[in-house]
Design a protein around this motif. Structure first.
Motif, short mmCIF file in Angstrom:
data_model
loop_
_atom_site.label_atom_id
_atom_site.label_comp_id
_atom_site.label_asym_id
_atom_site.label_seq_id
_atom_site.Cartn_x
_atom_site.Cartn_y
_atom_site.Cartn_z
N GLN A 284 0.82 -1.22 -0.16
CA GLN A 284 -0.11 -0.07 0.18
C GLN A 284 0.88 1.12 0.08
N VAL A 285 1.97 1.20 0.71
CA VAL A 285 2.65 2.28 1.03
C VAL A 285 3.67 2.40 -0.48
N ALA A 286 3.79 1.39 -1.20
CA ALA A 286 4.35 1.19 -2.57
C ALA A 286 3.64 2.02 -3.30
N ARG A 287 2.24 1.52 -3.30
CA ARG A 287 1.48 2.25 -4.58
C ARG A 287 1.42 3.65 -4.13
N PHE A 288 1.26 4.15 -3.07
CA PHE A 288 1.22 5.56 -2.73
C PHE A 288 2.53 6.27 -3.14
N MET A 290 4.35 5.17 -5.52
CA MET A 290 4.31 5.15 -7.25
C MET A 290 3.43 6.34 -7.94
N LYS A 291 2.29 6.61 -6.97
CA LYS A 291 1.45 7.74 -7.48
C LYS A 291 2.02 9.11 -7.38
N THR A 292 2.64 9.11 -6.28
CA THR A 292 3.33 10.62 -5.97
C THR A 292 4.40 10.68 -7.01
N VAL A 293 5.46 9.53 -7.53
CA VAL A 293 5.94 9.90 -8.90
C VAL A 293 5.40 10.17 -10.02
N SER A 294 4.40 9.59 -10.27
CA SER A 294 3.45 9.76 -11.35
C SER A 294 3.11 11.25 -11.45
N GLN A 295 2.77 12.04 -10.51
CA GLN A 295 2.13 13.25 -10.46
C GLN A 295 3.47 14.26 -10.32
N LEU A 296 4.77 13.97 -10.16
CA LEU A 296 5.85 14.97 -10.33
C LEU A 296 5.97 15.80 -11.53
N PRO A 302 4.90 17.24 -3.87
CA PRO A 302 4.72 16.29 -2.70
C PRO A 302 4.92 17.07 -1.38
N VAL A 303 3.97 16.57 -0.16
CA VAL A 303 4.14 17.40 1.03
C VAL A 303 4.31 16.30 2.05
N GLY A 304 4.37 16.74 3.11
CA GLY A 304 4.81 16.11 4.50
C GLY A 304 5.79 15.02 4.21
N THR A 305 5.80 13.60 4.78
CA THR A 305 6.90 12.99 4.58
C THR A 305 7.62 12.60 3.24
N THR A 306 6.68 13.23 2.06
CA THR A 306 7.31 12.75 0.70
C THR A 306 7.77 14.06 0.09
N ALA A 307 8.03 15.17 0.89
CA ALA A 307 8.21 16.40 0.31
C ALA A 307 9.76 16.52 -0.34
N TYR A 308 10.48 15.68 0.10
CA TYR A 308 11.83 15.40 -0.55
C TYR A 308 11.69 14.97 -1.89
N MET A 309 10.52 14.22 -2.13
CA MET A 309 10.53 13.80 -3.56
C MET A 309 10.34 14.79 -4.72
N GLY A 310 10.21 16.17 -4.36
CA GLY A 310 10.05 17.28 -5.10
C GLY A 310 11.51 17.72 -5.45
N ARG A 311 12.44 17.34 -4.84
CA ARG A 311 14.02 17.34 -5.25
C ARG A 311 14.46 16.28 -5.99
#
Length: 371
Positions: A284-288, A290-296, A302-311
């Protein structure tokens, strides 16, 4: 050197009956006892409490005959659920009744067509703001709640002649049943009259982990010796230092008085498999992710614990500036190393999924990478 059992020596100093405590502990934790073993233990407990022979028989008969269907889920899940998830007002309203068994509760999640697949459950709870109620409905045969223990009647003979045939496992269907909104346990989550869902995160099993920790620390203190020797003899046991006792003993007391270890055991051990293997949660976390990656590429940050993915572009190219061992004392250096490693892993995984005929086939084929 002669080996000494330091723990036995410490136990001998206890000011309570250790054997009696073991009996109480076993009754709470051992569900595999035979009837005779259970009755023997109950007799020992009742003798310890100085209860008369007639009271013993009456108590044991009531425990074993009148309440077997309710002992497990009523005491092991229903009451702990009220205590852990009910507000103070809800606890005051229901706990006294539950302790006296004037109300009896059970756990009805599993459905005939879905087992433990929580996302596939068909029973609905629709909020009606006009009457401030939830409408509970089982629209299909497969949405029937199947196997809840402790309800009246029974689904019939179960496979084998063991424990499950000694208790009632029922079937339950809801036909647009109205439940007042304030009947929802609202300590950690609630639905407001304005139809807003509010949830708090509570680490419910921290007390259990801390109880283990203080037990380990106490046992180690009884074995470890340090300082105090003036004539070349044995050094002082760490447990004998008053400062150590002042630190540990109140915590040990709290662990036994408040953690309710037997209850935690009964409640949280099944949590490992409520929704299937814990791998399900990792996926479930992995799907989340992957969804975040697809929206980059969409400009959505990205916000919260995945904010670093914006970099992610920087993280895919950056190199660590660590030059010497002391540099690892910088939290920012360690954090960036982890972020860079994770970024490269999830980008690689997302690319591999994109090469598959469909996303679902990609998730199935690359499930190990996703975990």
């Amino acid at each position: 050197m002669e080996e000494v059992d330091h723990l036995a020596d410490e136990r001998s100093k206890a000011q309570f009956d250790v054997e009696a405590m073991k009996i109480v502990w076993l009754v709470h934790n051992n569900n595999s006892m035979s009837r005779n073993e259970l009755l023997d233990l109950l007799r020992a407990i009742l003798r310890f409490a100085k209860i008369t022979e007639r009271q013993q028989e009456a108590s044991m008969l009531r425990f074993y005959v009148d309440e077997p269907a309710f002992t497990d889920l009523h005491w092991g899940m229903f009451i702990p659920a009220i205590k852990g998830q009910g507000t103070e007002q809800q606890q005051q309203k229901w706990l006294a009744l539950a302790y006296k068994m004037q109300i009896i509760g059970c756990y009805a999640q599993t459905e005939l067509g879905h087992g433990s697949n929580v996302q596939g459950l068909e029973t609905t709870a629709t909020f009606d703001p006009k009457y401030d109620e939830f409408i509970i409905n089982s629209p299909t045969l497969t949405s029937s709640k199947w196997w809840p223990e402790g309800l009246v009647a029974d689904i019939g003979m179960k496979f084998g002649n063991g424990a499950y045939n000694t208790m009632d496992n029922d079937v339950l269907r809801f036909d647009h049943v109205s439940i007042p909104r304030d009947q929802m346990l609202m300590r950690v989550s609630q639905v407001t009259r304005q139809q807003l869902y509010v949830r708090q995160t509570v680490v419910a099993d921290v007390s259990c982990a801390l109880s283990w920790a203080v037990c380990i620390a106490t046992r180690y203190s009884a074995v470890q010796r340090q300082f105090g020797s003036q004539d070349g003899g044995l050094e002082t046991q760490v447990i004998d230092y008053k400062t150590q006792q002042n630190r540990l003993f109140p915590l040990v007391n709290s662990a036994y008085d408040y953690s309710e270890l037997p209850e935690l055991f009964a409640v949280y051990v099944p949590a490992c498999t409520y929704e299937g293997d814990n791998v399900v949660l990792l996926l479930q976390v992995a799907r989340f992710l992957m969804k975040t990656v697809s929206q980059l590429g969409s400009g959505k940050q990205p916000v919260g614990t995945t904010a670093y993915m914006g970099r992610v572009k920087h993280l895919l190219q950056c190199c660590s500036d660590i030059q010497q061992a002391e540099d690892w004392l910088k939290p920012t250096a360690i954090l960036e190393a982890f972020e860079a490693r994770v970024a490269r892993m999830f980008v690689a995984c997302a690319r591999n999924i994109s090469k598959m005929p469909s996303q679902e086939e990609g998730f199935a084929e690359l499930s190990s990478d996703l975990v």
